[in-house]
Design a protein around this motif. Structure first.
Motif, PDB file in Angstrom:
ATOM      1  N   VAL B  12       0.868  -1.186   0.000  1.00  0.00           N
ATOM      2  CA  VAL B  12       0.000   0.000   0.000  1.00  0.00           C
ATOM      3  C   VAL B  12       0.900   1.229   0.000  1.00  0.00           C
ATOM      4  N   GLU B  13       0.782   2.056  -1.030  1.00  0.00           N
ATOM      5  CA  GLU B  13       1.717   3.165  -1.181  1.00  0.00           C
ATOM      6  C   GLU B  13       0.973   4.498  -1.310  1.00  0.00           C
ATOM      7  N   LEU B  14       1.412   5.465  -0.515  1.00  0.00           N
ATOM      8  CA  LEU B  14       0.843   6.815  -0.584  1.00  0.00           C
ATOM      9  C   LEU B  14       1.805   7.706  -1.357  1.00  0.00           C
ATOM     10  N   ILE B  15       1.343   8.200  -2.489  1.00  0.00           N
ATOM     11  CA  ILE B  15       2.185   9.062  -3.333  1.00  0.00           C
ATOM     12  C   ILE B  15       2.287  10.456  -2.686  1.00  0.00           C
ATOM     13  N   ASP B  16       3.473  11.027  -2.702  1.00  0.00           N
ATOM     14  CA  ASP B  16       3.732  12.349  -2.101  1.00  0.00           C
ATOM     15  C   ASP B  16       3.272  12.376  -0.636  1.00  0.00           C
ATOM     16  N   ALA B  17       3.719  11.381   0.106  1.00  0.00           N
ATOM     17  CA  ALA B  17       3.269  11.207   1.496  1.00  0.00           C
ATOM     18  C   ALA B  17       3.540  12.436   2.362  1.00  0.00           C
ATOM     19  N   GLN B  43      -6.183 -11.383   0.070  1.00  0.00           N
ATOM     20  CA  GLN B  43      -6.672 -12.007  -1.172  1.00  0.00           C
ATOM     21  C   GLN B  43      -7.712 -11.116  -1.847  1.00  0.00           C
ATOM     22  N   ALA B  44      -8.621 -10.560  -1.020  1.00  0.00           N
ATOM     23  CA  ALA B  44      -9.664  -9.678  -1.562  1.00  0.00           C
ATOM     24  C   ALA B  44      -9.027  -8.460  -2.225  1.00  0.00           C
ATOM     25  N   ALA B  45      -7.977  -7.924  -1.609  1.00  0.00           N
ATOM     26  CA  ALA B  45      -7.288  -6.752  -2.173  1.00  0.00           C
ATOM     27  C   ALA B  45      -6.620  -7.114  -3.490  1.00  0.00           C
ATOM     28  N   ARG B  46      -5.986  -8.296  -3.519  1.00  0.00           N
ATOM     29  CA  ARG B  46      -5.288  -8.711  -4.747  1.00  0.00           C
ATOM     30  C   ARG B  46      -6.254  -8.889  -5.916  1.00  0.00           C
ATOM     31  N   ALA B  47      -7.495  -9.258  -5.587  1.00  0.00           N
ATOM     32  CA  ALA B  47      -8.490  -9.517  -6.647  1.00  0.00           C
ATOM     33  C   ALA B  47      -9.082  -8.227  -7.212  1.00  0.00           C
ATOM     34  N   LEU B  48      -8.831  -7.111  -6.541  1.00  0.00           N
ATOM     35  CA  LEU B  48      -9.434  -5.845  -6.996  1.00  0.00           C
ATOM     36  C   LEU B  48      -8.570  -5.174  -8.055  1.00  0.00           C
ATOM     37  N   LYS B  49      -9.190  -4.791  -9.147  1.00  0.00           N
ATOM     38  CA  LYS B  49      -8.471  -4.051 -10.200  1.00  0.00           C
ATOM     39  C   LYS B  49      -9.352  -2.887 -10.630  1.00  0.00           C
ATOM     40  N   GLY B  50      -8.880  -1.694 -10.349  1.00  0.00           N
ATOM     41  CA  GLY B  50      -9.664  -0.519 -10.728  1.00  0.00           C
ATOM     42  C   GLY B  50      -9.406   0.617  -9.765  1.00  0.00           C
ATOM     43  N   GLU B  51     -10.105   1.719  -9.986  1.00  0.00           N
ATOM     44  CA  GLU B  51      -9.896   2.912  -9.168  1.00  0.00           C
ATOM     45  C   GLU B  51     -11.197   3.380  -8.534  1.00  0.00           C
ATOM     46  N   PHE B  68      -6.449   0.222  -7.139  1.00  0.00           N
ATOM     47  CA  PHE B  68      -6.182  -1.179  -6.785  1.00  0.00           C
ATOM     48  C   PHE B  68      -5.543  -1.850  -7.999  1.00  0.00           C
ATOM     49  N   GLN B  69      -4.321  -2.318  -7.814  1.00  0.00           N
ATOM     50  CA  GLN B  69      -3.576  -2.874  -8.953  1.00  0.00           C
ATOM     51  C   GLN B  69      -3.125  -4.305  -8.680  1.00  0.00           C
ATOM     52  N   GLY B  70      -3.883  -5.028  -7.923  1.00  0.00           N
ATOM     53  CA  GLY B  70      -3.512  -6.417  -7.632  1.00  0.00           C
ATOM     54  C   GLY B  70      -2.507  -6.507  -6.505  1.00  0.00           C
ATOM     55  N   ASP B  71      -1.212  -6.470  -6.857  1.00  0.00           N
ATOM     56  CA  ASP B  71      -0.181  -6.607  -5.825  1.00  0.00           C
ATOM     57  C   ASP B  71       0.180  -5.260  -5.198  1.00  0.00           C
ATOM     58  N   PHE B 119     -21.164   6.425 -10.204  1.00  0.00           N
ATOM     59  CA  PHE B 119     -20.530   5.262 -10.849  1.00  0.00           C
ATOM     60  C   PHE B 119     -21.303   4.922 -12.114  1.00  0.00           C
ATOM     61  N   GLY B 120     -20.657   4.174 -12.976  1.00  0.00           N
ATOM     62  CA  GLY B 120     -21.348   3.591 -14.121  1.00  0.00           C
ATOM     63  C   GLY B 120     -21.896   2.242 -13.688  1.00  0.00           C
ATOM     64  N   ILE B 121     -22.942   1.801 -14.344  1.00  0.00           N
ATOM     65  CA  ILE B 121     -23.569   0.528 -13.957  1.00  0.00           C
ATOM     66  C   ILE B 121     -22.542  -0.615 -13.936  1.00  0.00           C
ATOM     67  N   ALA B 122     -21.645  -0.600 -14.930  1.00  0.00           N
ATOM     68  CA  ALA B 122     -20.652  -1.678 -15.026  1.00  0.00           C
ATOM     69  C   ALA B 122     -19.665  -1.652 -13.855  1.00  0.00           C
ATOM     70  N   GLN B 123     -19.575  -0.481 -13.173  1.00  0.00           N
ATOM     71  CA  GLN B 123     -18.614  -0.362 -12.053  1.00  0.00           C
ATOM     72  C   GLN B 123     -19.209  -0.802 -10.720  1.00  0.00           C
ATOM     73  N   LEU B 124     -20.514  -1.072 -10.720  1.00  0.00           N
ATOM     74  CA  LEU B 124     -21.197  -1.383  -9.456  1.00  0.00           C
ATOM     75  C   LEU B 124     -20.608  -2.603  -8.735  1.00  0.00           C
ATOM     76  N   PRO B 125     -20.379  -3.727  -9.455  1.00  0.00           N
ATOM     77  CA  PRO B 125     -19.801  -4.888  -8.747  1.00  0.00           C
ATOM     78  C   PRO B 125     -18.444  -4.562  -8.121  1.00  0.00           C
ATOM     79  N   PHE B 126     -17.607  -3.796  -8.861  1.00  0.00           N
ATOM     80  CA  PHE B 126     -16.292  -3.411  -8.338  1.00  0.00           C
ATOM     81  C   PHE B 126     -16.445  -2.575  -7.072  1.00  0.00           C
ATOM     82  N   LEU B 127     -17.394  -1.633  -7.123  1.00  0.00           N
ATOM     83  CA  LEU B 127     -17.618  -0.741  -5.978  1.00  0.00           C
ATOM     84  C   LEU B 127     -18.048  -1.539  -4.745  1.00  0.00           C
TER      85      LEU B 127
END
Lengths: 148, 169
Positions: B12-17, B43-51, B68-71, B119-127
């Motif tokens: 987990v990285e904070l840019i310009d901390a 595992q749940a975090a690794r499975a997430l891809k999106g912003e 969320f970029q997997g690793d 959100f867009g409808i397609a983003q609902l499951p991710f959210l």
């Protein structure tokens, strides 16, 4: 009317918090230890630049059991949270001029600790910090914020 | 070094901390602690891809984009800058805390306008998966909840059986 940062002022804070029925209802029942760190910023007439004040606050069984100054910075052992801010920020909050939650979100108060616990007890935290700003009995012998 | 059956936690990285907002700093610590809380959370975090963008209702200039970029999970202050098509959640500190701690349903808070979500409808499951991942769950809650549901089901079944038996007397 106790002066800001005096022992009597912190005793009053403790009494105010423990007298809050809302806080009693929502406060975590487990022990939580935190410190408030007041950093001299060259603007506050109460904390000289380069000097820091440290206060220990202990919550236990839904009550504040300890609220006292520390002679030095807490070493972190057994500490749940560390709240650090410039003296001017703490004093503006105590004078009711700044909202402590917004100060936290802006980064004016640095918070270190168990954020999951903080989220679970956010209502109690809100009451606690609001009470800090509602301490209407503060005496400001060297002037009240906002400072020029 | 990671033991058998346990995989590396996402970073987990904070840019310009150094110049980060308090919200970004709090979310950074919160996500780090959530990822460390259990292998299931990792595992749940690794499975997430999106912003997703989290906006503070208390100050419209405070907004944090979480990628969320997997690793890796990257946080960055975006302020009032346009955030493209990323879904966003806006709420005051208490509402966000109530959702993440499971004390309130996000749907109820959206209905009462304490939480604003775009959100867009397609983003609902991710959210929903993001909210599920962020929700504080110490591992003891789920079995307790399942036991309570099972107990209620058994009681309902017993009541139904008693009623049916009394009808055939």
């Amino acid at each position: 009317m106790p002066a800001i940062y005096s022992d009597a002022w912190y005793d009053d804070m403790k009494t105010l918090i423990n007298g809050s029925a809302d806080f009693k209802k929502l406060a975590p029942k487990q022990r939580a230890v935190m410190t408030l760190e007041v950093v001299g910023d060259g603007k506050s007439p109460y904390v000289p630049s380069g000097k820091e004040l440290y206060y220990l606050v202990v919550l236990d069984g839904g009550q504040v059991t300890d609220y006292r100054p520390l002679p030095e910075r807490h070493d972190g052992k057994g500490l749940g949270f560390r709240f650090t801010a410039p003296a001017t920020v703490w004093e503006n909050i105590a004078a009711g001029l700044l909202d402590p939650i917004t100060c936290g979100l802006r980064g004016q108060i640095k918070i270190r600790g168990d954020m999951r616990f903080l989220m679970q007890n956010a209502d109690a935290v809100k009451i606690l910090v609001d009470l800090y700003g509602q301490q209407g009995q503060t005496d400001w012998p060297q002037g009240k914020p906002p400072y020029p | 070094m990671v033991g058998p059956g346990v995989t590396e936690r996402p970073r987990v990285e904070l840019i310009d901390a150094e110049s980060a907002s308090g919200l970004a700093d709090l979310l950074h610590q919160f996500l780090e602690q959530t990822v460390e809380a259990s292998e299931a959370k990792a595992q749940a975090a690794r499975a997430l891809k999106g912003e997703v963008v989290v906006r503070a209702a208390e100050d419209e200039e405070i907004a944090v984009r979480i990628a969320f970029q997997g690793d890796r999970i990257e946080l960055r202050d975006v302020g009032k800058a346009a955030t493209g098509s990323a879904p966003s959640i806006q709420g005051d500190f208490l509402s966000v805390a109530h959702v993440t701690s499971g004390q309130a349903s996000p749907l109820a808070l959206v209905a009462s306008r304490q939480l604003r979500v775009s959100f867009g409808i397609a983003q609902l499951p991710f959210l929903f998966r993001v909210l599920g991942f962020m929700r504080v769950d110490d591992g003891a809650e789920r079995p307790r909840r399942l036991r309570a549901i099972a107990l209620v089901l058994v009681l309902v079944l017993v009541l139904v059986l008693v009623l049916v038996a009394s009808l055939f007397k």
